[in-house]
Design a protein around this motif. Structure first.
Motif, mmCIF file in Angstrom:
data_model
loop_
_atom_site.group_PDB
_atom_site.id
_atom_site.type_symbol
_atom_site.label_atom_id
_atom_site.label_comp_id
_atom_site.label_asym_id
_atom_site.label_seq_id
_atom_site.Cartn_x
_atom_site.Cartn_y
_atom_site.Cartn_z
ATOM 1 N N MET A 99 5.250 4.628 -59.141
ATOM 2 C CA MET A 99 6.245 4.127 -58.196
ATOM 3 C C MET A 99 7.642 4.089 -58.808
ATOM 4 N N VAL A 100 7.751 3.693 -60.065
ATOM 5 C CA VAL A 100 9.056 3.634 -60.723
ATOM 6 C C VAL A 100 9.689 5.024 -60.731
ATOM 7 N N THR A 101 8.905 6.018 -61.101
ATOM 8 C CA THR A 101 9.397 7.398 -61.124
ATOM 9 C C THR A 101 9.785 7.856 -59.723
ATOM 10 N N LEU A 102 8.932 7.578 -58.775
ATOM 11 C CA LEU A 102 9.165 8.005 -57.398
ATOM 12 C C LEU A 102 10.454 7.401 -56.839
ATOM 13 N N LEU A 103 10.641 6.105 -57.019
ATOM 14 C CA LEU A 103 11.793 5.431 -56.429
ATOM 15 C C LEU A 103 13.104 5.728 -57.153
ATOM 16 N N GLN A 104 13.039 6.065 -58.434
ATOM 17 C CA GLN A 104 14.269 6.407 -59.155
ATOM 18 C C GLN A 104 14.892 7.685 -58.597
ATOM 19 N N ASP A 105 14.053 8.593 -58.135
ATOM 20 C CA ASP A 105 14.528 9.885 -57.642
ATOM 21 C C ASP A 105 14.606 9.948 -56.118
ATOM 22 N N ASP A 106 14.539 8.817 -55.452
ATOM 23 C CA ASP A 106 14.442 8.828 -54.000
ATOM 24 C C ASP A 106 15.794 8.582 -53.340
ATOM 25 N N ASP A 107 16.331 9.604 -52.683
ATOM 26 C CA ASP A 107 17.623 9.483 -52.004
ATOM 27 C C ASP A 107 17.542 8.623 -50.751
ATOM 28 N N GLU A 108 16.354 8.584 -50.104
ATOM 29 C CA GLU A 108 16.210 7.793 -48.877
ATOM 30 C C GLU A 108 16.459 6.311 -49.157
ATOM 31 N N TRP A 109 15.884 5.787 -50.233
ATOM 32 C CA TRP A 109 16.086 4.384 -50.581
ATOM 33 C C TRP A 109 17.524 4.132 -51.030
ATOM 34 N N LYS A 110 18.083 5.054 -51.787
ATOM 35 C CA LYS A 110 19.467 4.875 -52.248
ATOM 36 C C LYS A 110 20.423 4.772 -51.062
ATOM 37 N N SER A 111 20.293 5.675 -50.100
ATOM 38 C CA SER A 111 21.201 5.623 -48.942
ATOM 39 C C SER A 111 20.896 4.414 -48.063
ATOM 40 N N TRP A 112 19.623 4.004 -47.967
ATOM 41 C CA TRP A 112 19.274 2.814 -47.191
ATOM 42 C C TRP A 112 19.931 1.579 -47.802
ATOM 43 N N LEU A 113 19.882 1.466 -49.124
ATOM 44 C CA LEU A 113 20.500 0.315 -49.787
ATOM 45 C C LEU A 113 22.013 0.300 -49.579
ATOM 46 N N GLU A 114 22.624 1.477 -49.563
ATOM 47 C CA GLU A 114 24.066 1.551 -49.305
ATOM 48 C C GLU A 114 24.398 1.104 -47.879
ATOM 49 N N MET A 115 23.516 1.422 -46.931
ATOM 50 C CA MET A 115 23.745 1.066 -45.522
ATOM 51 C C MET A 115 23.329 -0.378 -45.195
ATOM 52 N N LEU A 116 22.619 -1.018 -46.120
ATOM 53 C CA LEU A 116 22.064 -2.353 -45.856
ATOM 54 C C LEU A 116 23.140 -3.370 -45.490
ATOM 55 N N GLU A 117 24.317 -3.216 -46.009
ATOM 56 C CA GLU A 117 25.415 -4.149 -45.716
ATOM 57 C C GLU A 117 25.654 -4.268 -44.209
ATOM 58 N N TRP A 118 25.370 -3.198 -43.472
ATOM 59 C CA TRP A 118 25.571 -3.206 -42.022
ATOM 60 C C TRP A 118 24.520 -4.051 -41.296
ATOM 61 N N ALA A 119 23.511 -4.522 -42.026
ATOM 62 C CA ALA A 119 22.436 -5.299 -41.415
ATOM 63 C C ALA A 119 22.776 -6.775 -41.269
ATOM 64 N N ARG A 120 23.946 -7.177 -41.704
ATOM 65 C CA ARG A 120 24.323 -8.590 -41.566
ATOM 66 C C ARG A 120 24.268 -9.002 -40.100
ATOM 67 N N ILE A 121 23.758 -10.210 -39.871
ATOM 68 C CA ILE A 121 23.677 -10.742 -38.511
ATOM 69 C C ILE A 121 24.850 -11.702 -38.328
ATOM 70 N N PRO A 122 25.660 -11.500 -37.291
ATOM 71 C CA PRO A 122 26.798 -12.409 -37.056
ATOM 72 C C PRO A 122 26.322 -13.855 -36.891
ATOM 73 N N GLU A 123 27.143 -14.786 -37.306
ATOM 74 C CA GLU A 123 26.771 -16.205 -37.310
ATOM 75 C C GLU A 123 26.376 -16.715 -35.925
ATOM 76 N N ASP A 124 27.060 -16.267 -34.858
ATOM 77 C CA ASP A 124 26.708 -16.741 -33.521
ATOM 78 C C ASP A 124 25.308 -16.254 -33.116
ATOM 79 N N GLU A 125 24.931 -15.037 -33.533
ATOM 80 C CA GLU A 125 23.585 -14.546 -33.248
ATOM 81 C C GLU A 125 22.546 -15.294 -34.080
ATOM 82 N N LEU A 126 22.891 -15.590 -35.336
ATOM 83 C CA LEU A 126 21.979 -16.374 -36.173
ATOM 84 C C LEU A 126 21.737 -17.748 -35.561
#
Length: 158
Positions: A99-126
């Protein structure tokens, strides 16, 4: 694997990663697992997800399962020490190194982590989700009290 179960697991992992990276508050975890949840949580990539462990409880055939002291303490099916030891060795010597080898070379996870910031939920929705979750907890408590009262009544009639 059932597609619904696959999505549920990906949402749970996505939520856990978002909480660990402080994109979402930690109280989103129990709220997102509640039956009535309306929160939209991150969907983690499927690449590299695997089942690390499980725990089973017998199906309930009565309000309180045999051997249970209360609803929070149902009897559990347990794996033998030998099976647990074999599982741990497989985990440590086979699965994790791969798994360590697989995830180090995985572009899907890298780009997902970069996009994760957009997952914030606005306070009024929370606030709306927290309010609905609190209503759900009150409903569950009322259900539990109703069952407890029914059991007490049945026991007093016996």
């Amino acid at each position: 694997m059932d597609p619904c179960c696959n999505l549920q697991i990906r949402k749970m992992i996505g939520t856990a990663v978002a909480v660990m990276r402080e994109v979402l508050p930690s109280d989103i975890i129990p709220m997102s697992l509640a039956r009535s949840c309306r929160a939209i949580v991150p969907l983690a990539p499927s690449q590299g997800l695997f089942l690390a462990g499980n725990e089973f409880t017998p199906f309930r055939t009565s309000p309180l399962p045999k051997g249970a002291k209360n609803f929070e303490d149902p009897p559990r099916l347990k794996m033998s020490e030998q099976i647990l030891e074999r599982k741990e060795k497989f985990w440590e010597h086979v699965l994790l190194p791969h798994m360590v080898t697989l995830l180090q070379d995985d572009d899907e996870w890298k780009s997902w982590l970069e996009m994760l910031e957009w997952a914030r939920i606005p306070e009024d929705e929370l606030h709306s989700v927290r309010s609905a979750y609190n209503d759900y907890l009150v409903f569950r408590e009322n259900q539990k009290n109703s069952i407890d009262n029914s059991e007490a009544y049945i026991a007093s009639e016996a």
